[in-house]
Motif scaffolding. Structure first.
Motif, mmCIF file in Angstrom:
data_model
loop_
_atom_site.group_PDB
_atom_site.id
_atom_site.type_symbol
_atom_site.label_atom_id
_atom_site.label_comp_id
_atom_site.label_asym_id
_atom_site.label_seq_id
_atom_site.Cartn_x
_atom_site.Cartn_y
_atom_site.Cartn_z
ATOM 1 N N PRO A 106 0.727 -1.252 0.131
ATOM 2 C CA PRO A 106 -0.138 0.141 0.106
ATOM 3 C C PRO A 106 0.779 1.205 -0.108
ATOM 4 O O PRO A 106 0.403 2.172 0.249
ATOM 5 N N HIS A 107 2.142 0.962 -0.230
ATOM 6 C CA HIS A 107 2.919 2.334 -0.332
ATOM 7 C C HIS A 107 3.926 2.130 -1.119
ATOM 8 O O HIS A 107 5.183 2.052 -0.905
ATOM 9 N N GLU A 165 -4.352 10.280 4.421
ATOM 10 C CA GLU A 165 -2.943 9.777 4.758
ATOM 11 C C GLU A 165 -2.450 10.716 5.745
ATOM 12 O O GLU A 165 -2.085 11.850 5.262
ATOM 13 N N VAL A 184 -5.246 7.337 7.923
ATOM 14 C CA VAL A 184 -4.229 6.191 7.889
ATOM 15 C C VAL A 184 -2.704 6.978 8.306
ATOM 16 O O VAL A 184 -2.534 7.941 7.770
ATOM 17 N N ILE A 226 0.956 6.822 8.369
ATOM 18 C CA ILE A 226 1.858 6.167 7.601
ATOM 19 C C ILE A 226 3.253 5.989 8.475
ATOM 20 O O ILE A 226 3.477 6.540 9.369
ATOM 21 N N LYS A 242 -0.102 2.108 8.630
ATOM 22 C CA LYS A 242 0.661 1.569 7.911
ATOM 23 C C LYS A 242 2.193 1.392 8.137
ATOM 24 O O LYS A 242 2.806 2.357 8.571
ATOM 25 N N ALA A 245 3.823 -2.295 4.551
ATOM 26 C CA ALA A 245 4.092 -1.476 3.487
ATOM 27 C C ALA A 245 5.796 -1.298 3.228
ATOM 28 O O ALA A 245 6.235 -1.370 4.024
ATOM 29 N N ALA A 299 -5.357 -3.457 3.627
ATOM 30 C CA ALA A 299 -5.208 -2.374 2.508
ATOM 31 C C ALA A 299 -6.316 -2.675 1.541
ATOM 32 O O ALA A 299 -6.974 -1.645 1.004
#
Length: 355
Positions: free
Chosen positions: A39-40, A192, A216, A218, A256, A304, A343
């Motif tokens: 997801p990143h 994010e 989210v 990160i 994340k 991620a 995700a």
């Protein structure tokens, strides 16, 4: 274990050294059949001249031996429009990311559904123009837009703050930003949050003030271990853990995990002769990964890669083996959530199965 680094290398994007990466000890993929949604991932033509498009990612994914099904593209100031209104220049990046996704779907380079989701940039503080930016992103993304990232990373240490940090503290606490979050939420998009660990309470305040927003956080909350934070690992971990425990009480927040190489700085790839093994990375990262799963639960955690940023210091395969080592004690259902399920749910991904 390497000591925390004090130079300005950490916290800044570095061009990977392919020759140095080639010295990595060979590792077979752990649990190679486990489906992964990364997801990143960034695609860009970096200012250093380094290009990382679908073709380069496809090579990393294939050589890793892991079962990468799909990725989410995350904004990185790539291919902004050269002309037009300032608040719409960022749409160029979404157009580019959608193009990367279309290239992936051709199956010419990879079977991975790359950029199955797109997280773009918008300045959520600009009032009514936010709506125009968001609608333009939606039009450009061709169904792939899933969220917006606006970085609020700020620190009094200019080396930590770096060139892409926010120009002021407390961005997420500003009323105008809150209005932008409400508009984002009304359109079904994820937000994010990108901060350093001392700012985790700002994310908690934001999530509490906007309980309908899907937030989210990160990079595991970006615990900082370099520059003025070097040598303060115990203090940093205690501060980070207390803040994450408070944040975990917000059911609308997901985490994340990963993205630790450039903020922790506890593996100095500028001086080490070879890249780290996944066993070494697991030792360094475990204190900031395991608590995420314990506090938020697997259903709110996702692993991620943060590639190609992390490629400055490790291989793509090592990243995923690291996560698999750290989560070895999790149940099969928990692993399914951490490596793909969370995700898929958070970003509302519907891409089918890679072939």
């Amino acid at each position: 274990m390497s000591t925390p680094h004090k130079s300005s290398v950490f916290g800044q994007t570095q061009r990977p050294n392919e020759e140095w990466l080639s010295r990595a000890l060979p590792e077979k993929a752990i649990a190679p059949d486990l489906p992964i949604v990364d997801p990143h991932v960034h695609f860009w033509h970096h200012k250093s001249g380094y290009k990382y498009f679908v073709e380069e990612f496809a090579r990393d994914a294939s050589e890793s031996g892991h079962n990468i099904e799909a990725t989410v593209f995350i904004e990185c100031n790539a291919f902004y429009r050269a002309d037009g209104p300032e608040h719409l220049k960022c749409i160029g990046e979404t157009e580019f990311a959608a193009g990367m996704g279309a290239m992936a779907e051709s199956r010419k380079y990879t079977s991975v559904h790359a950029a199955a989701g797109i997280v773009g940039f918008a300045d959520l503080t600009i009032g009514e123009r936010v709506a125009e930016t968001l609608h333009a992103h939606l039009d450009a993304a061709n169904g792939r837009l899933k969220g917006i990232r606006q970085r609020a990373k700020w620190d009094p240490d200019p080396i930590v703050r770096g060139p892409t940090g926010a120009d002021r503290a407390g961005l997420y606490l500003e009323p105008a930003f809150g209005n932008g979050i409400d508009m984002l939420t009304s359109m079904g998009l994820v937000f994010e949050a990108s901060i350093f660990h001392p700012q985790i309470p700002d994310v908690t305040a934001l999530a509490r003030a906007h309980p309908d927003a899907s937030v989210v956080l990160i990079h595991s909350g970006s615990p900082v271990g370099h520059s003025s934070y070097a040598g303060k690992e115990d203090e940093t971990h205690a501060h980070w853990l207390a803040s994450m425990r408070e944040l975990a009480g917000c059911p609308n927040v997901s985490i994340k995990m990963g993205g630790l190489l450039m903020c922790l700085g506890n593996f100095d790839f500028t001086t080490e002769s070879t890249p780290p093994t996944s066993a070494h990375l697991a030792e360094l990262w475990r204190p900031y990964i395991e608590p995420c799963v314990e506090l938020f639960g697997a259903q709110r955690c996702m692993a991620a890669s943060n590639f190609p940023v992390e490629k400055a210091g490790c291989t793509y395969g090592a990243i995923w083996n690291t996560f698999k080592r750290i989560t070895a004690g999790c149940s099969d259902d928990e692993k399914a959530s951490i490596f793909s399920g969370t995700a898929k749910r958070v970003y509302q991904l519907d891409y089918g199965t890679a072939v």
